[in-house]
Design a protein around this motif. Structure first.
Motif, short mmCIF file in Angstrom:
data_model
loop_
_atom_site.label_atom_id
_atom_site.label_comp_id
_atom_site.label_asym_id
_atom_site.label_seq_id
_atom_site.Cartn_x
_atom_site.Cartn_y
_atom_site.Cartn_z
N TRP A 7 0.80 -1.22 0.00
CA TRP A 7 0.00 0.00 0.00
C TRP A 7 0.84 1.27 0.00
N VAL A 10 1.75 1.65 -3.59
CA VAL A 10 0.59 2.10 -4.36
C VAL A 10 0.38 3.60 -4.16
N ASP A 11 0.52 4.06 -2.92
CA ASP A 11 0.35 5.48 -2.64
C ASP A 11 1.41 6.32 -3.36
N MET A 78 -5.68 -1.15 -7.80
CA MET A 78 -5.27 -0.62 -6.49
C MET A 78 -4.99 0.88 -6.59
N ARG A 82 -7.01 3.82 -4.72
CA ARG A 82 -6.30 4.82 -3.90
C ARG A 82 -6.56 6.23 -4.40
N ALA A 88 -7.94 3.55 0.95
CA ALA A 88 -7.97 2.40 0.04
C ALA A 88 -7.62 1.09 0.75
N GLU A 89 -6.60 1.10 1.58
CA GLU A 89 -6.21 -0.15 2.25
C GLU A 89 -7.33 -0.65 3.15
N ARG A 90 -7.94 0.25 3.92
CA ARG A 90 -9.03 -0.14 4.83
C ARG A 90 -10.23 -0.63 4.02
N THR A 93 -9.39 -4.09 2.51
CA THR A 93 -9.33 -5.14 3.54
C THR A 93 -10.73 -5.49 4.03
#
Length: 108
Positions: A7, A10-11, A78, A82, A88-90, A93
């Motif tokens: 992540w 990705v960011d 991804m 984002r 995005a990660e939350r 998930t």
């Protein structure tokens, strides 16, 4: 780069794309969503090439090419997610948990 954190990378990629863009943010977001279609098409092209489905062209790709194209689809999605949300990660998930519970049951 085997230990590349997913992540945060990705960011950073999203930031790199944002810096290079000259378009309004809303347009950039839409184009990143559309980029997914392009990448999925490349998966299809690689599968056709790996199986030799087109007799005129024969085998033009390997299954490793298909793997690479699938990774491009995942990464593009991804980055698009984002771009849509800083969470995005939350979001991913939580969605993964819902799908796993639905498909695999509570003990997923």
């Amino acid at each position: 780069m085997e230990d590349t954190p997913i992540w945060p990378t990705v960011d950073r990629l999203r930031g790199w794309l944002d810096e290079a863009s000259t378009r309004p943010a809303e347009q950039e977001l839409l184009l990143r969503m559309l980029k997914l279609s392009e990448e999925v098409g490349e998966v299809a092209e690689a599968v056709v090439g790996a199986t030799g489905q087109n007799p005129r062209k024969g085998r033009t790709h390997t299954w490793q090419d298909v793997e690479s194209e699938l990774c491009d689809v995942i990464l593009t999605a991804m980055v698009a997610l984002r771009t849509l949300t800083p969470e995005a990660e939350r979001v991913f998930t939580a969605h993964l948990g819902k799908v796993a519970t639905r498909a695999l049951g509570r003990n997923g």
